[in-house]
Design a protein around this motif. Structure first.
Motif, short mmCIF file in Angstrom:
data_model
loop_
_atom_site.label_atom_id
_atom_site.label_comp_id
_atom_site.label_asym_id
_atom_site.label_seq_id
_atom_site.Cartn_x
_atom_site.Cartn_y
_atom_site.Cartn_z
N ALA A 1 8.58 -4.57 5.25
CA ALA A 1 7.91 -5.84 5.56
C ALA A 1 7.70 -6.68 4.30
O ALA A 1 7.98 -7.89 4.28
CB ALA A 1 6.57 -5.57 6.24
N VAL A 2 7.23 -6.05 3.22
CA VAL A 2 7.01 -6.80 1.97
C VAL A 2 8.36 -7.27 1.41
O VAL A 2 8.49 -8.39 0.91
CB VAL A 2 6.26 -5.95 0.94
CG1 VAL A 2 6.13 -6.69 -0.39
CG2 VAL A 2 4.88 -5.57 1.45
N PRO B 1 -5.19 -2.75 1.63
CA PRO B 1 -4.58 -1.45 2.00
C PRO B 1 -3.06 -1.47 1.95
O PRO B 1 -2.43 -0.45 1.66
CB PRO B 1 -5.08 -1.21 3.43
CG PRO B 1 -5.56 -2.50 3.92
CD PRO B 1 -6.01 -3.27 2.73
N LEU B 2 -2.47 -2.63 2.22
CA LEU B 2 -1.00 -2.74 2.12
C LEU B 2 -0.58 -2.49 0.68
O LEU B 2 0.34 -1.70 0.42
CB LEU B 2 -0.54 -4.11 2.59
CG LEU B 2 0.95 -4.43 2.36
CD1 LEU B 2 1.84 -3.43 3.08
CD2 LEU B 2 1.26 -5.86 2.82
N SER B 3 -1.23 -3.15 -0.27
CA SER B 3 -0.91 -2.97 -1.68
C SER B 3 -1.10 -1.52 -2.11
O SER B 3 -0.27 -0.95 -2.85
CB SER B 3 -1.78 -3.89 -2.54
OG SER B 3 -1.47 -3.75 -3.90
N LYS B 4 -2.17 -0.90 -1.61
CA LYS B 4 -2.44 0.50 -1.97
C LYS B 4 -1.33 1.41 -1.47
O LYS B 4 -0.87 2.31 -2.19
CB LYS B 4 -3.79 0.93 -1.40
CG LYS B 4 -4.15 2.38 -1.71
CD LYS B 4 -5.51 2.75 -1.12
CE LYS B 4 -5.84 4.20 -1.42
NZ LYS B 4 -7.16 4.59 -0.85
N PHE C 1 2.84 -10.51 -0.16
CA PHE C 1 1.97 -9.47 0.38
C PHE C 1 1.09 -9.99 1.52
O PHE C 1 0.86 -9.28 2.51
CB PHE C 1 1.11 -8.86 -0.73
CG PHE C 1 1.80 -7.76 -1.47
CD1 PHE C 1 1.58 -6.42 -1.15
CD2 PHE C 1 2.70 -8.04 -2.49
CE1 PHE C 1 2.23 -5.40 -1.82
CE2 PHE C 1 3.36 -7.02 -3.18
CZ PHE C 1 3.12 -5.69 -2.84
N LYS C 2 0.60 -11.22 1.41
CA LYS C 2 -0.28 -11.76 2.47
C LYS C 2 0.51 -11.94 3.76
O LYS C 2 0.03 -11.55 4.85
CB LYS C 2 -0.87 -13.10 2.02
CG LYS C 2 -1.76 -13.78 3.08
CD LYS C 2 -2.98 -12.94 3.42
CE LYS C 2 -4.00 -13.72 4.24
NZ LYS C 2 -3.49 -14.21 5.53
N ARG C 3 1.71 -12.52 3.68
CA ARG C 3 2.50 -12.71 4.90
C ARG C 3 2.91 -11.37 5.49
O ARG C 3 2.90 -11.20 6.73
CB ARG C 3 3.75 -13.55 4.59
CG ARG C 3 3.44 -15.02 4.34
CD ARG C 3 4.70 -15.88 4.49
NE ARG C 3 5.74 -15.51 3.54
CZ ARG C 3 5.88 -16.04 2.34
NH1 ARG C 3 5.02 -16.97 1.93
NH2 ARG C 3 6.86 -15.69 1.53
N ALA C 4 3.25 -10.41 4.64
CA ALA C 4 3.62 -9.07 5.14
C ALA C 4 2.42 -8.42 5.82
O ALA C 4 2.55 -7.79 6.88
CB ALA C 4 4.13 -8.21 3.99
N ALA C 5 1.24 -8.56 5.24
CA ALA C 5 0.03 -7.98 5.83
C ALA C 5 -0.26 -8.63 7.18
O ALA C 5 -0.61 -7.94 8.15
CB ALA C 5 -1.16 -8.17 4.89
N ASP C 6 -0.10 -9.95 7.28
CA ASP C 6 -0.31 -10.63 8.56
C ASP C 6 0.67 -10.12 9.60
O ASP C 6 0.31 -9.90 10.77
CB ASP C 6 -0.13 -12.14 8.38
CG ASP C 6 -1.26 -12.78 7.58
OD1 ASP C 6 -2.32 -12.12 7.44
OD2 ASP C 6 -1.09 -13.91 7.09
N ARG C 7 1.92 -9.94 9.19
CA ARG C 7 2.95 -9.45 10.12
C ARG C 7 2.62 -8.04 10.60
O ARG C 7 2.86 -7.70 11.77
CB ARG C 7 4.29 -9.50 9.40
CG ARG C 7 5.44 -8.79 10.10
CD ARG C 7 6.72 -9.08 9.34
NE ARG C 7 7.72 -8.06 9.51
CZ ARG C 7 8.90 -8.05 8.90
NH1 ARG C 7 9.22 -9.04 8.09
NH2 ARG C 7 9.76 -7.07 9.10
N LEU C 8 2.07 -7.22 9.71
CA LEU C 8 1.74 -5.83 10.04
C LEU C 8 0.36 -5.69 10.69
O LEU C 8 -0.04 -4.60 11.09
CB LEU C 8 1.79 -4.97 8.79
CG LEU C 8 3.17 -4.83 8.13
CD1 LEU C 8 3.03 -4.30 6.71
CD2 LEU C 8 4.06 -3.92 8.96
#
Length: 309
Positions: free
Chosen positions: A13-14, A33-36, A20-27
């Motif tokens: 996704a990333v 937590p995505l970055s972690k 990262f923000k768009r990937a997090a929204d998609r997920l």
């Protein structure tokens, strides 16, 4: 070494969003937590997957080489789950999916045709044509509506609509005096093709075609997937030229309507029409002859139309 499939999904996704923000929204999670999880995956793999900058995220050489295999692994996992579901649940309803970026009036027409079928059906709009394709090849959809060219060679398809290209400009733009334009008329202008951003294959193809015609000043107006209103606002404020499909009755056609804008068809001798097709994946369908026949029936009901000025 054990690799968590969820972390692989996060990585893909990333990598596809490069944000990262768009990937997090998609997920449907938050960025921390995505970055972690990405950092944990990088630790498991022994190297960084991304170069992180303040305004920019890029794949490292390791990330670039692992993206394809990660997609293949996730596709196999999805296929494994889909196979198990078919075996345990038997034949269920025919599952239709459509790209949300097809003209909205055509989507409504397709959904009406599908709803009238005698077979039990499910209809969904997963997102971009790339997302529809992923669900087709993983066995989560039986028939999908996508933009051509098809991003996966395993797909078979039947064209159901062709849309002439168009430009959208502000009402007082110098180009607004024309009833038809050529692509070459855009060579000295800042051009927007953000409607194609959710589909990297289509976006890259459009960019190559424009560059080949001498149109090189391609700009970005939206910070997220979709964002038609944001794109229209910037086209108006910055006097940009947006390239879209000529579909006056669609949502985007109504956004770019008078009195604020003018939608102008593009001469087809300089810009080929866009094609939309029903697609299916033969080797993913235990009842492939039935699905192909159904796709042909739907195409006939839609009556392949040439939607143009």
């Amino acid at each position: 070494m054990e690799v968590d499939f969820t972390r692989l999904r996060y990585f893909v996704a990333v990598a596809e969003e490069l944000h990262f923000k768009r990937a997090a929204d998609r997920l449907m999670i938050t960025p921390p937590p995505l970055s972690k999880q990405i950092k944990l995956l990088e630790k498991e793999l022994g190297g960084p997957l991304f170069e992180r900058h303040y305004h920019d995220v890029r794949l490292t050489p390791l990330g670039t080489q692992l993206l394809g295999p990660a997609r293949d692994i996730l596709r196999q996992v999805d296929e494994f789950k889909a196979t198990a579901s078919r075996i345990t649940n038997g034949a269920g309803p025919v599952r239709f999916g459509a790209t949300a970026y097809a003209p909205s009036d055509f989507l409504a027409e397709l959904e009406k045709v599908v709803a009238a079928l005698p077979e039990p059906t499910e209809f969904s709009v997963p997102g971009s044509a790339a997302e529809v394709t992923a669900k087709l090849v993983s066995g989560h959809l039986d028939i999908g509506l996508i933009h051509l060219p098809a991003p996966d060679k395993r797909l078979r398809h039947r064209v159901v609509a062709r849309y002439q290209g168009a430009i959208a400009v502000r009402f007082d733009d110098p180009l607004a005096v024309n009833d038809i334009v050529t692509v070459e008329a855009l060579r000295e202008r800042d051009v927007v093709i953000d409607f194609a951003r959710p589909n990297p294959v289509v976006l890259a193809g459009l960019t190559r075609r424009l560059n080949a015609r001498g149109v090189t000043r391609i700009v970005r107006t939206t910070n997220q997937l979709g964002g038609e209103l944001e794109m229209a606002t910037q086209v108006f404020n910055r006097q940009l030229v947006a390239i879209v499909s000529y579909a006056p009755a669609s949502v985007i056609g109504r956004i770019f309507s008078p009195p604020e804008f003018k939608l102008i068809p593009i001469d087809e001798s300089t810009w080929a029409p866009a094609e939309i097709a029903l697609a299916w994946t033969p080797d993913r369908l235990p009842r492939e002859p039935e699905i192909e026949a159904l796709a042909e029936r739907i195409a006939d009901a839609l009556a392949v139309v040439r939607r143009e000025a």
